[in-house]
Design a protein around this motif. Sequence first.
Motif, PDB file in Angstrom:
ATOM      1  N   PRO A  37       0.750  -1.205  -0.092  1.00  0.00           N
ATOM      2  CA  PRO A  37       0.097   0.095   0.092  1.00  0.00           C
ATOM      3  C   PRO A  37       0.886   1.128  -0.109  1.00  0.00           C
ATOM      4  O   PRO A  37       0.428   2.248  -0.580  1.00  0.00           O
ATOM      5  CB  PRO A  37      -0.799  -0.022   1.183  1.00  0.00           C
ATOM      6  CG  PRO A  37      -0.072  -1.049   2.184  1.00  0.00           C
ATOM      7  CD  PRO A  37       0.464  -1.917   1.208  1.00  0.00           C
ATOM      8  N   ASN A  38       1.956   1.207   0.544  1.00  0.00           N
ATOM      9  CA  ASN A  38       2.805   2.672   0.552  1.00  0.00           C
ATOM     10  C   ASN A  38       3.731   2.608  -0.685  1.00  0.00           C
ATOM     11  O   ASN A  38       4.210   3.703  -0.986  1.00  0.00           O
ATOM     12  CB  ASN A  38       3.714   2.446   2.012  1.00  0.00           C
ATOM     13  CG  ASN A  38       4.496   1.264   1.979  1.00  0.00           C
ATOM     14  OD1 ASN A  38       4.173   0.080   1.567  1.00  0.00           O
ATOM     15  ND2 ASN A  38       5.991   1.077   1.763  1.00  0.00           N
ATOM     16  N   VAL A  40       2.239   1.748  -3.957  1.00  0.00           N
ATOM     17  CA  VAL A  40       0.986   1.999  -5.084  1.00  0.00           C
ATOM     18  C   VAL A  40       1.407   3.046  -5.837  1.00  0.00           C
ATOM     19  O   VAL A  40       1.285   3.090  -6.858  1.00  0.00           O
ATOM     20  CB  VAL A  40      -0.433   1.595  -4.526  1.00  0.00           C
ATOM     21  CG1 VAL A  40      -1.203   2.159  -5.712  1.00  0.00           C
ATOM     22  CG2 VAL A  40      -0.602   0.195  -3.866  1.00  0.00           C
ATOM     23  N   PRO A  52      -3.304  -2.541  -4.314  1.00  0.00           N
ATOM     24  CA  PRO A  52      -2.662  -2.903  -3.397  1.00  0.00           C
ATOM     25  C   PRO A  52      -2.492  -4.506  -3.094  1.00  0.00           C
ATOM     26  O   PRO A  52      -3.244  -5.430  -3.682  1.00  0.00           O
ATOM     27  CB  PRO A  52      -3.457  -2.480  -2.268  1.00  0.00           C
ATOM     28  CG  PRO A  52      -4.344  -1.226  -2.897  1.00  0.00           C
ATOM     29  CD  PRO A  52      -4.558  -1.784  -4.253  1.00  0.00           C
ATOM     30  N   ASP A  56       2.459  -3.252   4.741  1.00  0.00           N
ATOM     31  CA  ASP A  56       3.373  -2.300   4.343  1.00  0.00           C
ATOM     32  C   ASP A  56       4.473  -2.501   5.357  1.00  0.00           C
ATOM     33  O   ASP A  56       4.583  -2.406   6.595  1.00  0.00           O
ATOM     34  CB  ASP A  56       2.858  -0.879   5.186  1.00  0.00           C
ATOM     35  CG  ASP A  56       3.646   0.292   5.015  1.00  0.00           C
ATOM     36  OD1 ASP A  56       5.065  -0.096   5.005  1.00  0.00           O
ATOM     37  OD2 ASP A  56       3.316   1.336   5.139  1.00  0.00           O
ATOM     38  N   GLU A  96      -5.446 -11.007  -2.428  1.00  0.00           N
ATOM     39  CA  GLU A  96      -5.162  -9.961  -3.148  1.00  0.00           C
ATOM     40  C   GLU A  96      -4.077 -10.491  -4.224  1.00  0.00           C
ATOM     41  O   GLU A  96      -4.107 -10.005  -5.490  1.00  0.00           O
ATOM     42  CB  GLU A  96      -3.962  -8.952  -2.252  1.00  0.00           C
ATOM     43  CG  GLU A  96      -4.968  -8.208  -1.127  1.00  0.00           C
ATOM     44  CD  GLU A  96      -4.310  -7.428  -0.420  1.00  0.00           C
ATOM     45  OE1 GLU A  96      -4.631  -6.299   0.139  1.00  0.00           O
ATOM     46  OE2 GLU A  96      -3.087  -7.728  -0.078  1.00  0.00           O
TER      47      GLU A  96
END
Length: 426
Positions: A37-38, A40, A52, A56, A96
Amino acid sequence: MKIAIPLTGTRGDVQPAVALGLTLRDRGHEVIVGAPPNLVDFTAGTGLKAQPCGPDVQQLYSSEEGQRALAAGSSLRLMQLVGKQMAEYAERMNREVIEVCAGAEVIVSTLLTEDRAVSVAEASGAGLVTLHGFPGRKTGAYPFPGALPPHWQPPAAVNRATWSVAENLRRVVFLRYLNQLRGELGLRSTTKSPAAMCAARGVSEVQIYDPALVPGLAEDWGDRRPLVGFLALPRAAREAVGELADDHTELLAWIDAGEPPVYFGFGSMPIRDTHQVLAMVTEVSERLGRRALVSAGWSDLDAAEAESGAAVRVVGPLAHDIVFPRCAAAVHHGGIGTTFESLRAGLPTLVCSVSFDQPMWGGQVERLGVGVHLPFAKLDADRLTAGVRTLLEPETVARTRELAGRLAARSDAAERAADLVEAAAR
């Protein structure tokens, strides 16, 4: 052709795969990247489609507990922390990876995602290629990274034994989550390790580091694990994510105003006392009569508040490909990306290792005579002074420049890796 690249980890894990993704996109393929997520926004900023995937990890490393484990230089403690995070995220990670890979004809994984990717590829019939940023399979040439002191050179049988232990440990720790994924995919449970599953499917395991850094490995492994070289992010992509060349104008002017400085990159190191670190670098600079360039990166070393003299310049994150060619030597954590960049620029390198594969690369630069290895936990002014002094010796400089020529000659790594990805579809 639709190509999915599920990723997890830090930027050092993600960036090489993004470089490959851009090459595949430029060849006309549809590429989708699953990024932490950090990262993307970073991935999407290069022009690739991103969504995502995974936790993280950088946030974990930046936590108080993560920083203590890093400062202790304990790969075991870090593996326990990462394992706990991944266990808590396991079910979501399964979903995911499945979502990222939906409809893909080829899946490109890394060492961190190949365990899930090989089952998804089995279920969907997609081709699979996995990228390894450091030696990740059994070999008699080297031990499992971190298993033995990096300056040891044990016999081949001992090296292979460390791999057997590490592979079985990974199998035991993650098998429950992988079989849960396999159940969701309608596959039978397995007791095989990811390495065994990849071997059974004949998966191409692309080594994205240079054979010049690991003599003997290519001969030991053969064609199924080709060493293509490091996948460097193109300058256009760096500009797209904000690493603008124009932003370095003032810094380059400072560098060019005197003798080339020694670069100190503390971005991935657990710096807990800013004043102590700057005092140490300043002392080393004064002892050697050399200027120092300190990059804070994402450590808690605050460039804006740093107090340093005229011979020491403190900055935030910078573009290695722009700055390194103007420096005299480099001191950093020893991640393969930064190690490649410093050696390709001809900089003798002191690897101040923290954990995982970093001690291995530190041992290699020392073994090749192009640098020094100093574990971060043992860092002090005397050891750092002695190490940098070794970097600046004419013999070290000459050997590094010779190696730099060999690294620079292998500029087609992304194209070679893209060829292997396209072959996997066939």
